[in-house]
Design a protein around this motif. Sequence first.
Motif, short mmCIF file in Angstrom:
data_model
loop_
_atom_site.label_atom_id
_atom_site.label_comp_id
_atom_site.label_asym_id
_atom_site.label_seq_id
_atom_site.Cartn_x
_atom_site.Cartn_y
_atom_site.Cartn_z
N VAL A 54 0.95 -1.24 -0.07
CA VAL A 54 0.01 -0.04 0.07
C VAL A 54 0.85 1.24 -0.09
N PRO A 55 0.51 2.32 -1.01
CA PRO A 55 1.46 3.43 -0.91
C PRO A 55 1.64 4.15 0.43
N GLU A 56 0.61 3.97 1.40
CA GLU A 56 0.91 4.48 2.66
C GLU A 56 1.82 3.87 3.56
N GLU A 57 2.31 2.78 3.27
CA GLU A 57 3.03 1.89 4.33
C GLU A 57 4.75 2.43 3.91
N ASP A 58 5.38 2.12 5.14
CA ASP A 58 6.69 2.83 5.46
C ASP A 58 7.65 1.80 4.47
N VAL A 59 8.08 2.19 3.39
CA VAL A 59 8.86 1.36 2.52
C VAL A 59 10.05 1.19 3.06
N ASP A 60 10.90 2.07 3.76
CA ASP A 60 12.08 1.53 4.38
C ASP A 60 11.87 0.29 5.46
N ARG A 61 10.75 0.37 5.89
CA ARG A 61 10.41 -0.67 7.22
C ARG A 61 10.26 -2.24 6.30
N ILE A 62 9.44 -2.02 5.09
CA ILE A 62 9.51 -3.33 4.39
C ILE A 62 11.01 -3.80 3.82
N ILE A 63 11.80 -2.85 3.32
CA ILE A 63 13.03 -3.25 2.83
C ILE A 63 13.88 -3.79 3.98
N ILE A 80 12.79 -5.61 6.21
CA ILE A 80 12.07 -7.07 6.50
C ILE A 80 12.78 -8.01 5.27
N LEU A 81 12.86 -7.47 4.02
CA LEU A 81 13.21 -8.14 3.11
C LEU A 81 14.66 -8.41 2.91
N ARG A 82 15.58 -7.53 3.53
CA ARG A 82 17.09 -7.72 3.26
C ARG A 82 17.53 -8.84 4.06
N PRO A 83 17.05 -9.06 5.48
CA PRO A 83 17.73 -10.12 5.97
C PRO A 83 17.20 -11.32 5.61
N ARG A 89 3.16 -10.83 6.98
CA ARG A 89 1.98 -11.01 7.76
C ARG A 89 2.37 -10.81 9.22
N GLU A 90 3.60 -11.43 9.59
CA GLU A 90 3.82 -11.27 10.98
C GLU A 90 4.32 -9.79 11.28
N ALA A 91 4.76 -9.02 10.46
CA ALA A 91 5.12 -7.68 10.85
C ALA A 91 3.67 -6.83 10.68
N GLY A 92 2.69 -7.36 10.50
CA GLY A 92 1.35 -6.72 10.36
C GLY A 92 1.16 -5.98 9.06
N ILE A 93 1.98 -6.22 8.08
CA ILE A 93 1.89 -5.70 6.56
C ILE A 93 1.04 -6.29 5.86
N SER A 94 -0.28 -5.95 5.29
CA SER A 94 -1.27 -6.48 4.44
C SER A 94 -1.05 -5.96 3.06
N ALA A 95 -1.37 -7.08 2.32
CA ALA A 95 -1.30 -6.94 0.69
C ALA A 95 -2.17 -5.60 0.54
N PRO A 96 -1.79 -5.12 -0.44
CA PRO A 96 -2.78 -4.24 -1.18
C PRO A 96 -4.14 -4.82 -1.66
#
Length: 288
Positions: A187-196, A198-201, A262-269
């Motif tokens: 979702v555009p309102e999500e924090d992009v840096d936070r998702i990145i 999560i993905l990098r590790p 999902r574990e981080a509470g981020i849902s798909a758009p």
Amino acid sequence: MIDRFLDRLAALVEPTILALVIILLAWIVLRLTRATIQRAVARALQSERLSAREEAARVRTLTTLAESAVRLTVILLALLTILSIYGVPIGPLLASAGVVGLALGLGAQTLIRDVIAGIFIVLEDQYHVGDVIHVNNVSGSVEALTLRYTALRTLEGAYVIVPNGEIRIVQNLSRDWARAIIDVPLVPEEDVDRIIDILRPLLAALPSDPELGPLVLEPGEVFGVESIGQQQATIRIAVKTRPREQWRVARELRRRILYALREAGISAPYPRTVMIFHPSSPQPPASS
């Protein structure tokens, strides 16, 4: 009369025995040639430092083509020899074959083009049996490669035959290495840096992963934000994999990314409808 019959029978039996001997010799030559070709091709490819899968695929492709050429030559020579034994003049037959071959060559330019293209495909090792290629808007695994055509097996199971002369641009999806490309929607309102973060590790741990580690060549990389839309944005990640393993790695990574988000509470758009209501314009006063 009986002597004449026996003479004719003897004249017929002797060529027949010779013909059977020639057929047996041709069969032995083909068997020996097949084993010799396989060893020669395998020995010639040892200096190219190919992987076991690539070496086996190239040996199978080159052996099939060489066997076809040798088989045609041996059968043709055996047939001509048998005809000469039975007294059939070969000279006029060869002359007629030359004329017919010239006529066929003039009328079969497409066939000649296919064969020439097939020769260059094999000599340049553009692809071989077992590779996954994309050609002429068709993608599939190469099941057969001859000098005239390339046969593909698509994901749906269709058996597609492509004449070599019709091939202009080939995408080999299984040569040396591959790359799994995954677009993660958010979702555009999500924090992009936070998702990145999560993905990098998740990507960095791939080489040591017991399941995906043998399939990847390097840790995954986050390219960044790939696109921005009205209802979603996408973050693109890439993982360098072994040949033909990019699809397996991509499917497993999508599953792990979905659980991690999902574990981080981020849902798909999801599609959203935005409705804007405007206050109704005041009604003009009624005329008296």
